[in-house]
Design a protein around this motif. Sequence first.
Motif, PDB file in Angstrom:
ATOM      1  N   ASN A 107      37.464  26.237  42.695  1.00  0.00           N
ATOM      2  CA  ASN A 107      37.061  26.463  44.056  1.00  0.00           C
ATOM      3  C   ASN A 107      36.870  27.940  44.380  1.00  0.00           C
ATOM      4  O   ASN A 107      37.632  28.796  43.935  1.00  0.00           O
ATOM      5  CB  ASN A 107      38.135  25.699  44.789  1.00  0.00           C
ATOM      6  CG  ASN A 107      38.599  26.173  46.072  1.00  0.00           C
ATOM      7  OD1 ASN A 107      38.533  27.336  46.410  1.00  0.00           O
ATOM      8  ND2 ASN A 107      39.111  25.210  46.795  1.00  0.00           N
ATOM      9  N   LEU A 108      35.775  28.173  45.073  1.00  0.00           N
ATOM     10  CA  LEU A 108      35.353  29.532  45.405  1.00  0.00           C
ATOM     11  C   LEU A 108      36.446  30.316  46.138  1.00  0.00           C
ATOM     12  O   LEU A 108      36.676  31.489  45.863  1.00  0.00           O
ATOM     13  CB  LEU A 108      34.138  29.401  46.316  1.00  0.00           C
ATOM     14  CG  LEU A 108      33.151  30.537  46.326  1.00  0.00           C
ATOM     15  CD1 LEU A 108      31.918  30.136  45.558  1.00  0.00           C
ATOM     16  CD2 LEU A 108      32.770  30.868  47.742  1.00  0.00           C
ATOM     17  N   TRP A 109      37.119  29.617  47.040  1.00  0.00           N
ATOM     18  CA  TRP A 109      38.170  30.277  47.827  1.00  0.00           C
ATOM     19  C   TRP A 109      39.319  30.697  46.922  1.00  0.00           C
ATOM     20  O   TRP A 109      39.852  31.775  47.062  1.00  0.00           O
ATOM     21  CB  TRP A 109      38.656  29.357  48.954  1.00  0.00           C
ATOM     22  CG  TRP A 109      39.787  29.924  49.760  1.00  0.00           C
ATOM     23  CD1 TRP A 109      41.020  29.381  49.930  1.00  0.00           C
ATOM     24  CD2 TRP A 109      39.788  31.154  50.506  1.00  0.00           C
ATOM     25  NE1 TRP A 109      41.795  30.199  50.718  1.00  0.00           N
ATOM     26  CE2 TRP A 109      41.070  31.292  51.085  1.00  0.00           C
ATOM     27  CE3 TRP A 109      38.845  32.163  50.712  1.00  0.00           C
ATOM     28  CZ2 TRP A 109      41.433  32.387  51.868  1.00  0.00           C
ATOM     29  CZ3 TRP A 109      39.200  33.267  51.491  1.00  0.00           C
ATOM     30  CH2 TRP A 109      40.475  33.367  52.063  1.00  0.00           C
ATOM     31  N   ARG A 110      39.729  29.868  45.947  1.00  0.00           N
ATOM     32  CA  ARG A 110      40.787  30.250  45.009  1.00  0.00           C
ATOM     33  C   ARG A 110      40.368  31.501  44.222  1.00  0.00           C
ATOM     34  O   ARG A 110      41.153  32.435  44.057  1.00  0.00           O
ATOM     35  CB  ARG A 110      41.103  29.114  44.020  1.00  0.00           C
ATOM     36  CG  ARG A 110      42.025  29.662  42.934  1.00  0.00           C
ATOM     37  CD  ARG A 110      42.495  28.783  41.838  1.00  0.00           C
ATOM     38  NE  ARG A 110      41.594  28.227  40.876  1.00  0.00           N
ATOM     39  CZ  ARG A 110      41.403  28.728  39.637  1.00  0.00           C
ATOM     40  NH1 ARG A 110      41.982  29.853  39.248  1.00  0.00           N
ATOM     41  NH2 ARG A 110      40.616  28.092  38.810  1.00  0.00           N
ATOM     42  N   TRP A 112      38.291  33.807  45.116  1.00  0.00           N
ATOM     43  CA  TRP A 112      38.297  34.956  46.029  1.00  0.00           C
ATOM     44  C   TRP A 112      39.730  35.475  46.211  1.00  0.00           C
ATOM     45  O   TRP A 112      39.995  36.669  46.143  1.00  0.00           O
ATOM     46  CB  TRP A 112      37.675  34.548  47.374  1.00  0.00           C
ATOM     47  CG  TRP A 112      37.702  35.653  48.382  1.00  0.00           C
ATOM     48  CD1 TRP A 112      38.594  35.811  49.394  1.00  0.00           C
ATOM     49  CD2 TRP A 112      36.809  36.773  48.449  1.00  0.00           C
ATOM     50  NE1 TRP A 112      38.320  36.959  50.093  1.00  0.00           N
ATOM     51  CE2 TRP A 112      37.225  37.566  49.539  1.00  0.00           C
ATOM     52  CE3 TRP A 112      35.696  37.179  47.702  1.00  0.00           C
ATOM     53  CZ2 TRP A 112      36.571  38.757  49.899  1.00  0.00           C
ATOM     54  CZ3 TRP A 112      35.044  38.354  48.052  1.00  0.00           C
ATOM     55  CH2 TRP A 112      35.486  39.121  49.135  1.00  0.00           C
ATOM     56  N   GLN A 113      40.677  34.537  46.440  1.00  0.00           N
ATOM     57  CA  GLN A 113      42.081  34.930  46.636  1.00  0.00           C
ATOM     58  C   GLN A 113      42.658  35.607  45.398  1.00  0.00           C
ATOM     59  O   GLN A 113      43.379  36.599  45.501  1.00  0.00           O
ATOM     60  CB  GLN A 113      42.930  33.700  46.948  1.00  0.00           C
ATOM     61  CG  GLN A 113      42.789  33.229  48.368  1.00  0.00           C
ATOM     62  CD  GLN A 113      43.629  31.988  48.602  1.00  0.00           C
ATOM     63  OE1 GLN A 113      43.587  31.052  47.810  1.00  0.00           O
ATOM     64  NE2 GLN A 113      44.384  31.971  49.663  1.00  0.00           N
ATOM     65  N   GLU A 114      42.335  35.061  44.215  1.00  0.00           N
ATOM     66  CA  GLU A 114      42.867  35.644  42.970  1.00  0.00           C
ATOM     67  C   GLU A 114      42.362  37.074  42.776  1.00  0.00           C
ATOM     68  O   GLU A 114      43.117  37.962  42.387  1.00  0.00           O
ATOM     69  CB  GLU A 114      42.470  34.791  41.761  1.00  0.00           C
ATOM     70  CG  GLU A 114      43.178  33.459  41.732  1.00  0.00           C
ATOM     71  CD  GLU A 114      43.553  33.026  40.321  1.00  0.00           C
ATOM     72  OE1 GLU A 114      43.740  33.877  39.436  1.00  0.00           O
ATOM     73  OE2 GLU A 114      43.649  31.805  40.108  1.00  0.00           O
ATOM     74  N   ARG A 116      41.225  39.103  45.155  1.00  0.00           N
ATOM     75  CA  ARG A 116      41.773  39.945  46.225  1.00  0.00           C
ATOM     76  C   ARG A 116      43.254  40.268  45.994  1.00  0.00           C
ATOM     77  O   ARG A 116      43.680  41.419  46.102  1.00  0.00           O
ATOM     78  CB  ARG A 116      41.584  39.205  47.554  1.00  0.00           C
ATOM     79  CG  ARG A 116      42.003  39.983  48.775  1.00  0.00           C
ATOM     80  CD  ARG A 116      42.223  39.064  49.955  1.00  0.00           C
ATOM     81  NE  ARG A 116      43.248  38.072  49.658  1.00  0.00           N
ATOM     82  CZ  ARG A 116      43.491  36.997  50.398  1.00  0.00           C
ATOM     83  NH1 ARG A 116      42.778  36.757  51.470  1.00  0.00           N
ATOM     84  NH2 ARG A 116      44.453  36.146  50.079  1.00  0.00           N
ATOM     85  N   VAL A 147      31.438  35.219  43.802  1.00  0.00           N
ATOM     86  CA  VAL A 147      32.620  35.902  44.349  1.00  0.00           C
ATOM     87  C   VAL A 147      32.624  37.374  43.912  1.00  0.00           C
ATOM     88  O   VAL A 147      32.874  38.275  44.716  1.00  0.00           O
ATOM     89  CB  VAL A 147      33.915  35.180  43.882  1.00  0.00           C
ATOM     90  CG1 VAL A 147      35.144  36.035  44.119  1.00  0.00           C
ATOM     91  CG2 VAL A 147      34.050  33.840  44.588  1.00  0.00           C
TER      92      VAL A 147
END
Length: 224
Positions: A107-110, A112-114, A116, A147
């Motif tokens: 998932n794109l959000w995961r 991004w979080q990793e 960041r 990302v």
Amino acid sequence: MLLSGLLSSSGYWLHQRSGTNSFQWIGESVDRVSTQKPMVALTFDDGPRGPVSRRLMLELNRLNTKATFFLVGRQIKQFPHLTTELWRSGHQLANHSFAHKAMDSGNLWRFWQEVRDTDSLIRQSGYTGPIHFRAPMGKKRLALPLVLALAQKKHILWDVNPHDYKNTAPELMVQTVLQKVRPGSIVLLHDRPNTVAALAGMVEGLRAKGYQLVTVDQLLAQQR
Ligand SMILES: [Zn+2]
């Protein structure tokens, strides 16, 4: 019907091409820098890993060699002081995800979080240089390049791989690196005991061939 056929065939094409090392549909991916200058970057993945990483750093320092460390966020959390020691010794720091899980699906959000969270841990260590990225196992398909493009990061891969993670003997690693190296090469290594043992032979062998050992950023500055 025609549209869905086109979409699935272009999806297939992207999937196939993304399997190769350097192709990326968006953003910049580098497996070797295009230059004639005899320069090479040694890169070390998956650290910091405690005593073995410290031994590796001390050996690099003894050999007067600057390298680039692709660090894993959860490892930085465990060894924050070592992270600071690395850049204070003049090495470049880079981002190798937070949890070191494959990023070719998910998932794109995961992603991004990793990216960041690991960036922010690297910054907390006091490091101020640019932070490039390398995906775990170098794997990516569609979401991760997006990302990285949004985060304005270069994806740094490699063109020389002596397979140190397979417990390869130090002599064989040195031989592979000296055979495969070209001007602008990026060498994939890890924080491992066999790699520490191979380091002096590798660095001295590369220097005997006329190579200068530089960080990834110094190598990128040579890009034609
Ligand atoms: Zn890795």
